[in-house]
Each structure stands twice: as C-alpha cells, then as structure tokens.
Design an enzyme around this catalytic site. Structure first.
Site, PDB file in Angstrom:
ATOM      1  CB  CYS A  25      -0.976  -0.013   1.181  1.00 20.17           C
ATOM      2  SG  CYS A  25      -0.240   0.046   2.817  1.00 20.17           S
ATOM      3  N   GLY A  26       0.403   2.370   0.318  1.00 18.14           N
ATOM      4  CA  GLY A  26       1.229   3.576   0.283  1.00 18.14           C
ATOM      5  C   GLY A  26       2.417   3.519   1.217  1.00 18.14           C
TER       6      GLY A  26
END
Length: 152
Positions: free
Chosen positions: A67-68
C-alpha cells in the site's frame, strides 16, 4: 512451494506489478489478490484480510502486501489469528521478520521505497527461514497472547 500471495491497493499497483514480474522471472508462482479500483473490495483492508486468510487456510505459505506506506496492510493482516505480518523497508528487517519472528507476510510501502529496493527486500525475505532457537519461545508467547485476547 505454494504460490506467493500478493495484494495491493491503488497506491501500490505499479510496484506490485514490478514485484509480480520479478518473481515470475525467477519462476516463483504468484497469486494476485489485487482488485480493480472501481471494485468495492479494492480497498486495502479487504485485500489484506483476504491474503492473510488465504495464508491462515494454507493456500499459501507466504504473502506480500503493498500500500502507500505498508502500515495499513500490516495492521489488517495482523488481525487474522495466526498471522505475523511485518512492515519492511530494508533488507535487514525483512531477514529478521522471517528469522526471528516467523513472519509469513511482509508489507511494503510504495510511497516509501523504490522498485529496486523492493526487489532486494523480497529476495532477502524469501531467502530467510525461521531460525527457532531463542526466538521460538518469543513467537510462542505471541501466539499465547493472541489466543488469550480472543473472545470466549
């Protein structure tokens, strides 16, 4: 070896694609749990939970979540009983995640690391195995507390 489970949210699709291609070049089978952005199941909690459940149910031995930052995926995966997910942004952490903590899942942050570093982190993690020894009682204690926290 069973295929490696992988999943990413919309912030990490590009890095996930790099990792999938890299693993396939190494003849490592991959099952991708990533969903399209338009799909309601495309948000990271759903993806992380699905990958962690697949590992818990022994469809995979290991998983990679992106994810980020890697933080959200790690939090969600660790909610699944029996799963140990470790956020890794360097090779040493990836090695220790396996050797000391028997982590079945690593989480990576696409906004934190680049593709080449991500490949070396994945390599370090895949090359490592749980060493047991002095870490075995600690991992057993993690499982103990996990079970103690479950509703009865």
């Amino acid at each position: 070896m069973l295929p490696i489970a992988i999943g990413a949210d919309d912030a990490a699709i590009e890095l996930k694609n790099v990792i999938v291609a890299y693993l396939q070049q190494r003849d490592i089978a991959v099952t991708d749990y990533t969903r399209d952005r338009g799909d309601d199941n495309g948000i990271y909690p759903d993806i992380a939970f699905q990958v962690a459940q697949a590992i818990r149910n022994e469809r995979h031995q290991r998983g990679i979540l992106l994810c980020g930052t890697g933080i959200g995926m790690s939090i969600v995966a660790n909610k699944v009983p029996g799963i140990r997910a470790a956020q890794c942004h360097d090779t040493y952490s990836a090695q220790r995640a396996r050797k000391s903590n028997d982590a079945q899942i690593i989480t990576l942050g696409a906004r934190v690391i680049g593709a080449e570093l991500a490949k070396t982190i994945v390599d370090a993690w895949l090359a490592s195995e749980f060493e047991g020894g002095g870490s075995a009682p600690k991992v057993a204690k993690i499982s103990h507390y996990e079970q103690a926290a479950q509703p009865r």
